[in-house]
Write an enzyme that holds these catalytic residues in place. Structure first.
Site, PDB file in Angstrom:
ATOM      1  CB  CYS A  83     -92.408   5.775  24.480  1.00 14.58           C
ATOM      2  SG  CYS A  83     -90.632   6.027  24.770  1.00 14.58           S
TER       3      CYS A  83
ATOM      4  CG  HIS B 266     -93.148  10.198  22.941  1.00 17.61           C
ATOM      5  ND1 HIS B 266     -93.888   9.807  24.047  1.00 17.61           N
ATOM      6  CD2 HIS B 266     -91.886   9.755  23.153  1.00 17.61           C
ATOM      7  CE1 HIS B 266     -93.089   9.171  24.898  1.00 17.61           C
ATOM      8  NE2 HIS B 266     -91.878   9.116  24.384  1.00 17.61           N
TER       9      HIS B 266
ATOM     10  CD  GLU C 281     -97.214  10.949  23.617  1.00 16.04           C
ATOM     11  OE1 GLU C 281     -96.497  10.601  24.572  1.00 16.04           O
ATOM     12  OE2 GLU C 281     -97.152  10.425  22.483  1.00 16.04           O
TER      13      GLU C 281
END
Length: 268
Positions: A121, A211, A213
């Protein structure tokens, strides 16, 4: 400035950094570009643990540097790491905050050293800036929710062993984007809203706009924060939440891709 030892399971105990290095322990650093919210601290132990949960493996040493507070490794300390991960941020990658300019200079040092660097990001955007690209507000506005991106033939064919699908869902949460790639960089994925979802620079730098994660809990928390601050309208929040029910991010495919890049020898 020195970093803080994380207390994740794969991180070394206090005072073990040199001993771990002598034993051949692989070392990675997370450059944290945002402060943890109270929710993320309580539910996940902080974003550092979120990234280690995705990328870490037993026997590795992971350390966190709070880049948003000006904390970065020295050039000499950087030599001791096998790879770096740059996180998301509330700040703009095209901003002129002192810590952002310091991070840009440090990333150019890592590029010169040919260190493996994975940017997510804001990390994706700041890497582009550091290497000569440009970033700014996304031309199509906020992208929030589960988005299906389209990896290029470069990834699908050259990394066949990773089994990366041609349609790859990921959680998105951004209103900035890479406008123009650095010279000699290559687009690795795109989506309907964002033309540069991923890029590579040589074999040592890779940026991801989404993202990998994040999970559903983090996304819902962030949507609610935007609503409370009147940064998005209720209809946008409802659409983002609805996207979660339509598809799930392919976390395992992202884990294979990110680990393969950061720890392997992917040749494009």
């Amino acid at each position: 400035m020195g970093g803080e030892n994380g207390d994740a399971a794969v991180a070394p105990a206090a005072g073990e950094k040199e001993e771990g290095k002598e034993k051949g322990r692989r070392k990675f650093a997370v450059l944290l570009c945002a402060d943890d919210s109270e929710y993320v601290r309580k539910a996940y132990g902080g974003y550092f643990k979120v990234f280690v949960g995705l990328l870490g493996e037993e026997g590795e040493a992971w350390q966190v540097y709070r880049a948003a507070h000006g904390e970065l490794p020295t050039a000499a300390e950087a030599d001791g790491y096998d790879g770096f991960v740059i996180t998301g941020s509330c700040n703009d990658a095209h901003g002129d905050d002192p810590w952002i300019e310091g991070l840009v200079a440090f990333l150019r040092t890592l590029d010169a050293k040919k260190k493996k660097v994975l940017g997510v990001c804001f990390g994706h955007q700041i890497l582009s800036r550091a290497l000569g690209g440009t970033t700014g507000r996304a031309k199509k506005g906020w992208d929030i929710g589960v988005t299906c991106i389209h990896p290029s033939h470069t990834i699908i064919k050259s990394q066949a062993s990773l089994h990366i699908p041609s349609h790859l869902p990921v959680i998105e949460f951004h209103r900035d984007e890479v406008w123009q790639l650095p010279p000699q960089a290559e687009v690795l994925a795109w989506s309907e809203k964002t033309g540069i979802e991923m890029f590579r620079y040589g074999n040592h730098i890779m940026g991801i706009q989404g993202h990998p994660e994040y999970d559903k809990g983090i996304l819902l928390h962030l949507i609610d924060r935007l609503l409370q601050r009147n940064l998005i309208q209720t209809c946008h929040a409802e659409a983002a939440k609805a996207s979660i029910g339509m598809r799930q991010p392919d976390r395992e495919a992202w884990k294979r891709l990110c680990k393969g890049f950061l720890k392997g020898d992917l040749l494009w």
